[in-house]
Design a protein around this motif. Structure first.
Motif, PDB file in Angstrom:
ATOM      1  N   THR A 193       6.214   4.390  -2.031  1.00  0.00           N
ATOM      2  CA  THR A 193       6.382   3.816  -0.712  1.00  0.00           C
ATOM      3  C   THR A 193       7.725   4.242  -0.155  1.00  0.00           C
ATOM      4  O   THR A 193       8.635   4.616  -0.884  1.00  0.00           O
ATOM      5  CB  THR A 193       6.356   2.269  -0.773  1.00  0.00           C
ATOM      6  OG1 THR A 193       7.395   1.822  -1.633  1.00  0.00           O
ATOM      7  CG2 THR A 193       5.035   1.753  -1.267  1.00  0.00           C
ATOM      8  N   PRO A 199       3.553  11.296  -3.619  1.00  0.00           N
ATOM      9  CA  PRO A 199       2.559  10.711  -2.711  1.00  0.00           C
ATOM     10  C   PRO A 199       2.159   9.276  -3.025  1.00  0.00           C
ATOM     11  O   PRO A 199       1.611   8.591  -2.162  1.00  0.00           O
ATOM     12  CB  PRO A 199       1.368  11.658  -2.838  1.00  0.00           C
ATOM     13  CG  PRO A 199       1.532  12.302  -4.174  1.00  0.00           C
ATOM     14  CD  PRO A 199       3.022  12.388  -4.396  1.00  0.00           C
ATOM     15  N   LYS A 200       2.431   8.786  -4.232  1.00  0.00           N
ATOM     16  CA  LYS A 200       2.042   7.415  -4.567  1.00  0.00           C
ATOM     17  C   LYS A 200       3.178   6.421  -4.359  1.00  0.00           C
ATOM     18  O   LYS A 200       3.041   5.245  -4.645  1.00  0.00           O
ATOM     19  CB  LYS A 200       1.554   7.345  -6.008  1.00  0.00           C
ATOM     20  CG  LYS A 200       0.265   8.127  -6.210  1.00  0.00           C
ATOM     21  CD  LYS A 200      -0.266   7.956  -7.605  1.00  0.00           C
ATOM     22  CE  LYS A 200      -1.562   8.743  -7.749  1.00  0.00           C
ATOM     23  NZ  LYS A 200      -2.152   8.597  -9.079  1.00  0.00           N
ATOM     24  N   GLN A 252       0.838  -1.193   0.000  1.00  0.00           N
ATOM     25  CA  GLN A 252       0.000   0.000   0.000  1.00  0.00           C
ATOM     26  C   GLN A 252       0.875   1.245   0.000  1.00  0.00           C
ATOM     27  O   GLN A 252       1.986   1.232   0.521  1.00  0.00           O
ATOM     28  CB  GLN A 252      -0.885   0.008   1.248  1.00  0.00           C
ATOM     29  CG  GLN A 252      -1.797  -1.188   1.343  1.00  0.00           C
ATOM     30  CD  GLN A 252      -2.528  -1.233   2.682  1.00  0.00           C
ATOM     31  OE1 GLN A 252      -2.466  -0.304   3.477  1.00  0.00           O
ATOM     32  NE2 GLN A 252      -3.223  -2.317   2.923  1.00  0.00           N
ATOM     33  N   VAL A 253       0.350   2.323  -0.571  1.00  0.00           N
ATOM     34  CA  VAL A 253       1.051   3.596  -0.508  1.00  0.00           C
ATOM     35  C   VAL A 253       1.260   3.928   0.963  1.00  0.00           C
ATOM     36  O   VAL A 253       0.354   3.798   1.775  1.00  0.00           O
ATOM     37  CB  VAL A 253       0.238   4.704  -1.206  1.00  0.00           C
ATOM     38  CG1 VAL A 253       0.872   6.065  -0.972  1.00  0.00           C
ATOM     39  CG2 VAL A 253       0.121   4.417  -2.690  1.00  0.00           C
TER      40      VAL A 253
END
Length: 85
Positions: free
Chosen positions: A80, A77-78, A23-24
Protein backbone atom coordinates in the motif's frame (compact mmCIF):
# COMPACT_ATOMS: atom_id res chain seq x y z
CA UNK A 1 0.65 -5.71 18.53
CA UNK A 2 -0.90 -5.11 15.13
CA UNK A 3 -3.22 -2.10 15.14
CA UNK A 4 -6.92 -2.94 14.95
CA UNK A 5 -7.77 -0.04 12.67
CA UNK A 6 -6.14 2.09 10.00
CA UNK A 7 -6.82 5.50 8.53
CA UNK A 8 -7.06 5.35 4.75
CA UNK A 9 -7.83 7.83 2.01
CA UNK A 10 -10.22 6.53 -0.66
CA UNK A 11 -11.75 8.78 -3.31
CA UNK A 12 -10.45 11.87 -1.47
CA UNK A 13 -12.26 10.81 1.72
CA UNK A 14 -10.40 9.89 4.92
CA UNK A 15 -11.85 6.79 6.63
CA UNK A 16 -10.98 4.72 9.69
CA UNK A 17 -11.41 1.06 8.84
CA UNK A 18 -10.50 -2.32 10.36
CA UNK A 19 -6.99 -3.39 9.31
CA UNK A 20 -8.48 -6.47 7.62
CA UNK A 21 -10.24 -4.17 5.12
CA UNK A 22 -7.06 -2.49 3.82
CA UNK A 23 -6.80 -3.10 0.09
CA UNK A 24 -3.76 -3.11 -2.17
CA UNK A 25 -3.50 0.40 -3.55
CA UNK A 26 -5.07 2.11 -0.52
CA UNK A 27 -3.37 5.21 0.76
CA UNK A 28 -2.78 4.64 4.47
CA UNK A 29 -2.22 7.66 6.70
CA UNK A 30 0.16 7.09 9.61
CA UNK A 31 0.83 9.70 12.29
CA UNK A 32 4.14 9.99 14.18
CA UNK A 33 4.96 6.97 16.36
CA UNK A 34 1.86 5.05 15.23
CA UNK A 35 2.31 1.40 14.35
CA UNK A 36 2.21 0.53 10.66
CA UNK A 37 -0.92 -1.46 9.84
CA UNK A 38 0.42 -2.96 6.57
CA UNK A 39 3.46 -3.27 4.33
CA UNK A 40 3.90 -0.23 2.18
CA UNK A 41 6.07 2.60 0.96
CA UNK A 42 5.99 6.28 1.87
CA UNK A 43 4.70 8.61 -0.85
CA UNK A 44 4.46 11.81 1.18
CA UNK A 45 5.78 13.14 4.48
CA UNK A 46 8.61 12.27 6.82
CA UNK A 47 8.38 10.98 10.37
CA UNK A 48 9.34 8.24 12.79
CA UNK A 49 7.02 5.25 12.67
CA UNK A 50 6.61 2.13 14.75
CA UNK A 51 6.97 -0.74 12.30
CA UNK A 52 7.08 -3.44 14.99
CA UNK A 53 3.92 -5.24 13.74
CA UNK A 54 5.60 -5.69 10.35
CA UNK A 55 9.31 -6.20 11.16
CA UNK A 56 9.49 -6.84 14.89
CA UNK A 57 11.79 -3.81 15.31
CA UNK A 58 10.82 -2.19 18.62
CA UNK A 59 12.41 1.24 18.04
CA UNK A 60 10.64 3.83 15.84
CA UNK A 61 12.34 4.20 12.46
CA UNK A 62 12.68 7.42 10.44
CA UNK A 63 10.88 7.24 7.09
CA UNK A 64 10.82 9.50 4.06
CA UNK A 65 9.16 9.29 0.63
CA UNK A 66 10.34 7.04 -2.18
CA UNK A 67 11.75 9.00 -5.12
CA UNK A 68 9.26 7.51 -7.61
CA UNK A 69 5.91 6.29 -6.28
CA UNK A 70 4.85 4.78 -9.63
CA UNK A 71 8.04 2.75 -9.83
CA UNK A 72 7.63 1.62 -6.21
CA UNK A 73 4.04 0.52 -6.94
CA UNK A 74 5.22 -1.44 -9.98
CA UNK A 75 8.08 -3.04 -8.03
CA UNK A 76 5.94 -3.87 -4.97
CA UNK A 77 2.42 -4.41 -6.39
CA UNK A 78 1.02 -5.95 -3.19
CA UNK A 79 2.05 -3.01 -0.98
CA UNK A 80 0.00 0.00 0.00
CA UNK A 81 1.02 3.62 -0.35
CA UNK A 82 1.66 5.31 2.99
CA UNK A 83 1.50 8.98 3.94
CA UNK A 84 3.20 9.83 7.21
CA UNK A 85 2.23 13.06 8.95
Amino acid sequence: LTPQSATVRRNSVQLTIPVEEIQVGDIVIVKPHERLPADGFVVKGESSVDQSPITGESVPVDKKPVSDAKQAAATFPKFTAVIVI
